[in-house]
Each structure stands twice: as structure tokens, then as C-alpha cells.
Design a protein around this motif. Structure first.
Motif, PDB file in Angstrom:
ATOM      1  N   LEU A  36      68.599  75.234  23.482  1.00 53.41           N
ATOM      2  CA  LEU A  36      68.130  75.522  24.896  1.00 53.41           C
ATOM      3  C   LEU A  36      69.166  74.890  26.191  1.00 53.41           C
ATOM      4  N   GLY A  37      68.999  75.283  27.398  1.00 47.92           N
ATOM      5  CA  GLY A  37      69.848  75.359  28.408  1.00 47.92           C
ATOM      6  C   GLY A  37      69.629  76.362  30.082  1.00 47.92           C
ATOM      7  N   ILE A 202      68.039  79.522  17.704  1.00 49.60           N
ATOM      8  CA  ILE A 202      67.020  80.878  18.303  1.00 49.60           C
ATOM      9  C   ILE A 202      67.337  80.420  19.768  1.00 49.60           C
ATOM     10  N   VAL A 203      67.399  81.121  21.079  1.00 51.21           N
ATOM     11  CA  VAL A 203      67.946  80.501  22.207  1.00 51.21           C
ATOM     12  C   VAL A 203      66.106  81.322  22.874  1.00 51.21           C
ATOM     13  N   THR A 204      65.735  79.654  23.359  1.00 56.38           N
ATOM     14  CA  THR A 204      64.253  80.372  24.056  1.00 56.38           C
ATOM     15  C   THR A 204      63.732  78.759  25.026  1.00 56.38           C
ATOM     16  N   HIS A 205      62.931  79.429  25.878  1.00 58.57           N
ATOM     17  CA  HIS A 205      62.161  78.186  27.014  1.00 58.57           C
ATOM     18  C   HIS A 205      61.469  77.495  26.504  1.00 58.57           C
ATOM     19  N   GLU A 206      60.828  78.684  25.374  1.00 59.07           N
ATOM     20  CA  GLU A 206      59.030  77.962  24.788  1.00 59.07           C
ATOM     21  C   GLU A 206      59.591  76.763  24.347  1.00 59.07           C
ATOM     22  N   LEU A 207      59.039  75.146  24.404  1.00 54.66           N
ATOM     23  CA  LEU A 207      59.268  74.186  25.368  1.00 54.66           C
ATOM     24  C   LEU A 207      58.069  73.776  23.929  1.00 54.66           C
ATOM     25  N   GLU A 241      71.836  62.859  31.703  1.00 50.36           N
ATOM     26  CA  GLU A 241      70.996  63.420  32.638  1.00 50.36           C
ATOM     27  C   GLU A 241      71.096  64.887  32.682  1.00 50.36           C
ATOM     28  N   GLY A 242      71.376  65.526  31.899  1.00 52.18           N
ATOM     29  CA  GLY A 242      71.306  66.281  32.266  1.00 52.18           C
ATOM     30  C   GLY A 242      70.514  67.706  31.541  1.00 52.18           C
ATOM     31  N   THR A 243      70.180  66.807  29.928  1.00 49.91           N
ATOM     32  CA  THR A 243      68.837  67.390  29.252  1.00 49.91           C
ATOM     33  C   THR A 243      67.752  67.083  30.333  1.00 49.91           C
ATOM     34  N   LYS A 244      67.743  65.750  30.676  1.00 50.04           N
ATOM     35  CA  LYS A 244      66.540  65.314  31.052  1.00 50.04           C
ATOM     36  C   LYS A 244      66.103  66.424  32.425  1.00 50.04           C
ATOM     37  N   ASN A 245      66.837  66.353  33.358  1.00 52.19           N
ATOM     38  CA  ASN A 245      66.973  67.297  34.746  1.00 52.19           C
ATOM     39  C   ASN A 245      66.344  68.926  34.424  1.00 52.19           C
ATOM     40  N   PHE A 246      66.643  69.336  33.021  1.00 54.34           N
ATOM     41  CA  PHE A 246      65.983  70.561  32.460  1.00 54.34           C
ATOM     42  C   PHE A 246      64.714  70.274  31.836  1.00 54.34           C
ATOM     43  N   LEU A 247      64.426  69.215  31.266  1.00 49.74           N
ATOM     44  CA  LEU A 247      63.069  68.737  30.409  1.00 49.74           C
ATOM     45  C   LEU A 247      62.182  68.762  31.962  1.00 49.74           C
ATOM     46  N   ARG A 248      62.477  68.143  33.618  1.00 50.19           N
ATOM     47  CA  ARG A 248      62.009  67.867  33.938  1.00 50.19           C
ATOM     48  C   ARG A 248      61.242  69.200  35.189  1.00 50.19           C
ATOM     49  N   GLY A 249      62.363  69.730  35.010  1.00 48.91           N
ATOM     50  CA  GLY A 249      61.533  71.029  35.143  1.00 48.91           C
ATOM     51  C   GLY A 249      61.267  72.154  34.715  1.00 48.91           C
ATOM     52  N   HIS A 250      61.043  72.104  34.075  1.00 47.91           N
ATOM     53  CA  HIS A 250      60.524  72.628  32.694  1.00 47.91           C
ATOM     54  C   HIS A 250      58.689  72.005  32.383  1.00 47.91           C
ATOM     55  N   GLY A 251      58.128  72.423  33.472  1.00 49.44           N
ATOM     56  CA  GLY A 251      56.425  72.241  33.826  1.00 49.44           C
ATOM     57  C   GLY A 251      55.257  73.266  32.558  1.00 49.44           C
ATOM     58  N   SER A 252      55.854  73.739  31.980  1.00 47.90           N
ATOM     59  CA  SER A 252      56.249  74.440  30.823  1.00 47.90           C
ATOM     60  C   SER A 252      55.693  73.345  29.233  1.00 47.90           C
TER      61      SER A 252
END
Ligand SMILES: Nc1ncnc2c1ncn2[C@@H]1O[C@H](COP(=O)(O)OP(=O)(O)OP(=O)(O)O)[C@@H](O)[C@H]1O
Ligand SMILES: [Mg+2]
Lengths: 261, 220
Positions: A36-37, A202-207, A241-252
Motif C-alpha cells: 500500500l502507499g 500485489i499493489v492495490t487500493h482494495e483494502l 502517522e503516515g499509515t494512519k493518515n493514509f487509512l483515514r483518507g481511505h473511506g473504502s
């Protein structure tokens, strides 16, 4: 556990843009790793260095215990022949499928075994049947890509990569170009592969997919692995912190899980 | 002035005209074959990142695309023999001029055709483990050639018409034969009308074919 792939202190720059800044990663046989990233963090570049679609600026890729390339004055150098051989052992699935439009589904799947591995026609045919069947598209064998839905095209692309019987499969946002209703069938195929013991990056945005299928999740940030661990560790209890921000932005993340069977 | 059309002299010189027709077709076919072959090489050279391949091929293409074919043919027939150790006959001079011209134009067709294939196609071949040559042969060219076909046929049409320029250096193709006959028989009207019709009869079907092809391609 048997190690298939090891990435050692991998750096990659494009001109003066440093994209990967020291990646270390050991991948065990049968492991499914989701990367992820944020956009631009270097996920695609990392995958593309593994099969040398991009040549690393420094560092080493070790496949089955053997480093790719030769060290000359402390720097790896590669022969084109060695790289084509390596690429044949690593499967790659692209965001936009990149099927060969002038070939049928079956011919697409047979192309690698035929042209690259130079297997005899009977074995090529056997592989085509096996892998078309595996992705559930034996009935579309004679269709051209333009006659297939996006989801079907991507599954053929997966079969094409599998027909090389690779040691590792790389997926770069394999479902990002698909209509939402077609995402599930491709993720389903990928999950089956994971269950059968295929080694996958696997690179994906499907959490949701990452959560249920990954053995390990990496979070990439500015060319480094910021955090890694089990899906629960990274996705549920992130420490950085970086991971948390990313996950916050990921409503999906909170959307219902795709139907995987 | 009233002109009485009289094609009888044509029939008397049928043999000469047929020779002319044959030579026209031979010249066009030879130059097309050679031009398409060398065009592929020059096109590949212009695709290259190596300056030693890129620059000479680029200069070649620009020179031959931007000078009249008539000048090229005259140059090879009258100038080239003086600065080179070889003698050169009319057929060779015409072949050289027309082939190099066709090479220059068709190299651009190859180049544009290959350019028109998305990068993802190269990448898919490469990721399977194909060498550069295999990517080109198995993935890129089969798709590119389809797109290039109408342009190549247009080249053939142009080439057929350009062969008439070889008459200025006395190569006995259709146009030159007509000139000879008309000075003997004093019938330039019938002669050149016939030659025009003969060219039309060969070229027009080809042009129609190109149009059909282009339409079909657009429809896809
Ligand atoms: N061939 C290239 N030449 C120059 N710069 C490149 C090249 N490939 C990637 N980059 C740059 O490297 C950085 C990382 O790109 P990369 O594609 O690896 O990111 P990513 O994490 O996959 O992003 P995304 O989620 O948008 O796909 C970006 O700034 C990109 O512009
Ligand atoms: Mg990417």
C-alpha cells in the motif's frame, strides 16, 4: 520457510528524482504480500524493479538464493539475456491488461510458452487449456480481447502470466481500471491463486482484499517501507502517522467486502 | 480545329506499347519491393537512440523527401556516373532514384506505424520474457502492419505514377514508348490519351482498394 525472492537495499532514481530509497524485503514461497502507499510513493517502481522492467540504480534482487547480475566494482551489472530469462520466471499483471489484441484469448495465453519458452505445441496447448480453465474462461478461448469485458480481459492476462508457470506473480493495481461490478471476479481469481500457494506481490487500493487475503501488508512512503506486518497490525493498529493518515483518507476500507466466491 | 480521332497507329505499335507497359510494371514492382525492405531498415535506424544510426538515416530521409524525384533520377543518371567509378544505365538510375524515394517515404510509414502501438504492448511482451526482436516480431509489427497497409498501398499508387519520370532518361517504359511512337506516327493526341487511360486503368482500382481499406479501418 523457503525464501523465493529477496530485495536488498534497493534504490531507484529517475534522473535526479529518487523514487526508491533503500527497500529491503524477503519474500517466502507461497506468501501473499500487499503493498500500500499513496500515489507517487514508488509502489509501481518497486514491482517493476523486481522483474527488471526498470533497472535498479543500486541494490540487489536475489531469486532463489542467486543474485541477479554480476557485481563489477561494487555495482550490479546485467546482461540483457539474463534479464529476459529472469522476466520469464516472474509474472506481471498490468492495470490496463495489455492483452495482445491481434490474438485470441487462447493465443494470448500460449504466446509466452511458445515464443519465450519454446515449448512443443502439445505442451503449449496443455498450458493454455489449464490456465484458461483456472481463470474460468475456457469458454472464451477463441474470443479476441475486444470481445471480452474488462474483468474477463484481466483474467486472461492473469492466465497469460500463469502459463509461464512463474515463481512470483506481480500485480500492479490489477483492478483499478475496472468498472466496480467487475472488480470482484478479478479479486476472486487472485484470492484463489493465493490460496493455492502462489507467491504474490500485489499493489492495490482494495483494502478489504488486503485484509482478508494478504499474509503481510507493507506500507510504502516516499520510497521506503514505513510499516509492515500482518493485515491486522498494519490496517487495524497502525503505529506510524503516515499509515494512519493514509487509512483515514481511505473511506473504502469501510465498504462491504467484495464477494470473493 | 477539328481533330479526327484515329487509333489505328496504336494497334500497329501494339508491341512497343506492351513492352512499355511491362517495363513500367517491372520498374514499379522492383522499386516497391526494395523500397519497402530498405524502408524498414531506415525506419528502425530512425527509431534508434544511437546517434550513428539516427543521424545518417534522418538526413537521408529528409533529403529524399524534400527534393523532386525527377531531380533525383537525373542526378543518378547524369551526375552520379561522373563522381563514381561505375557506369549506370537508365534502368539502374531510375531504380535508384525511385527506390531511395520510396525508402524515405516508407521508412516514415513504418516509424509512424510502430509509434502508434501503445507502450503497454511492448511492456507486456517484455514482461513475458521476450527479447526486443521478439516483441517487435510477435507483438508490435503484426498490429502495426495492419495500420500501415493503406499507407503502403498509397505509396504503390504514387510509385506507379512516378515511373513515367524515367522517360526523361530514355528508359523505355510506357511514357517513353508513347513519345517515340507519337513522333513517328504524328499522333500525340491518341498516344497520350491512351497512355493516360492505361495508367488510369492500373492505378484507379488500386486507389479504390486503398479507400475501401481506410473505410474498413475507420469502421473498426
Ligand atoms: N519512467 C519514469 N521516468 C521518470 N519518472 C518516473 C518514471 N516512473 C515513475 N516515475 C516517478 O516516480 C515516482 C513514483 O512513481 P510510481 O509509479 O512508482 O508510484 P506509485 O506509488 O505506483 O503511484 P500510483 O499510485 O500513482 O501508481 C513518481 O513521482 C513518478 O512520476
Ligand atoms: Mg503505480
Amino acid at each position: 520457510m523457503e525464501e523465493v525472492l529477496r530485495i536488498e537495499d534497493l534504490h531507484k532514481s529517475f534522473a535526479d528524482l529518487a523514487v526508491l530509497k533503500g527497500i529491503d524485503l524477503a519474500v517466502n514461497r507461497g506468501e501473499t504480500i500487499v503493498i500500500l502507499g499513496a500515489s507517487g510513493s514508488g509502489k509501481s517502481t518497486l514491482l517493476r524493479c523486481v522483474n527488471f522492467m526498470e533497472i535498479p540504480s543500486s541494490g540487489r534482487i536475489v531469486m532463489n538464493g542467486r543474485a541477479v547480475g554480476r557485481a563489477v566494482d561494487g555495482k550490479q551489472t546485467y546482461s540483457e539475456k539474463e534479464l529476459t530469462r529472469l522476466r520469464a520466471r516472474v509474472g506481471m499483471v498490468f492495470q490496463h491488461f495489455n492483452l495482445f489484441p491481434h490474438m485470441t484469448a487462447r493465443e494470448n495465453v500460449m504466446e509466452g510458452p511458445r515464443t519465450v519458452l519454446k515449448l512443443d505445441p502439445a505442451e503449449c496447448a496443455r498450458r493454455a487449456d489449464t490456465y484458461l480453465d483456472k481463470v474460468g474462461l475456457a469458454w472464451k478461448a477463441d474470443a479476441h480481447p475486444s470481445e471480452l469485458s474488462g474483468g474477463q480481459q484481466q483474467r486472461i492476462a492473469i492466465a497469460r502470466a500463469l502459463a509461464m508457470e512463474p515463481e512470483v506473480m506481480l500485480f500492479d493495481e490489477a483492478t483499478s481500471a475496472l468498472d466496480p461490478e467487475l472488480v470482484g471476479e478479478v479479486l476472486g481469481t487472485m484470492k484463489e491463486l493465493a490460496d493455492e500457494g502462489m507467491t504474490m506481490l500485489i499493489v492495490t487500493h482494495e483494502l478489504g482484499f488486503a485484509y482478508t487475503v494478504a499474509d503481510r501488508v507493507l506500507f510504502l512512503s516516499e520510497g521506503r517501507i514505513l510499516e509492515q506486518g500482518t493485515p491486522a497490525e498494519v490496517l487495524t493498529y497502525p503505529t506510524q502517522e503516515g499509515t494512519k493518515n493514509f487509512l483515514r483518507g481511505h473511506g473504502s476500507f469501510r465498504l462491504p467486502e467484495p464477494q470473493l466466491d | 480545329m477539328e481533330h479526327v480521332w484515329d487509333f489505328s497507329a496504336l494497334l500497329n505499335n501494339k508491341q512497343l506499347l506492351l513492352i512499355g507497359l511491362r517495363n513500367t510494371l517491372i520498374l514499379a514492382a522492383v522499386c516497391l519491393g526494395l523500397g519497402l525492405f530498405f524502408g524498414m531498415l531506415v525506419g528502425a535506424a530512425r527509431y534508434s537512440k544511437k546517434p550513428l544510426l539516427y543521424w545518417p538515416s534522418t538526413v537521408f530521409v529528409e533529403v529524399f523527401r524534400n527534393t523532386p524525384v525527377l531531380v533525383q533520377i537525373m542526378w543518378f543518371f547524369f551526375a552520379f556516373p561522373i563522381i563514381s567509378p561505375f557506369d549506370i544505365d537508365a534502368f539502374s538510375a531510375a531504380t535508384l532514384g525511385l527506390t531511395l524515394n520510396t525508402t524515405a517515404f516508407s521508412s516514415e510509414i513504418y516509424r509512424a506505424g510502430i509509434r502508434s502501438i501503445e507502450r503497454g504492448q511492448w511492456e507486456a511482451g517484455k514482461a513475458l520474457g521476450m527479447s526486443y526482436g521478439e516483441q517487435l516480431r510477435r507483438v508490435i509489427l503484426p498490429q502495426a502492419v495492419q495500420r500501415m497497409l493503406p499507407a503502403f498501398m498509397n505509396r504503390a499508387v504514387e510509385l506507379l505514377k512516378m515511373t513515367s519520370l524515367a522517360s526523361v532518361i530514355a528508359y523505355p517504359e510506357l511514357m517513353y514508348q508513347a513519345k517515340i511512337i507519337s513522333t513517328i506516327e504524328f499522333n500525340p493526341i491518341e498516344m497520350y490519351t491512351s497512355v493516360a487511360l492505361m495508367f488510369f486503368a492500373i492505378v484507379f482500382p488500386l486507389a479504390l482498394l486503398v479507400q475501401r481499406f481506410e473505410l474498413k479501418h475507420k469502421a473498426r
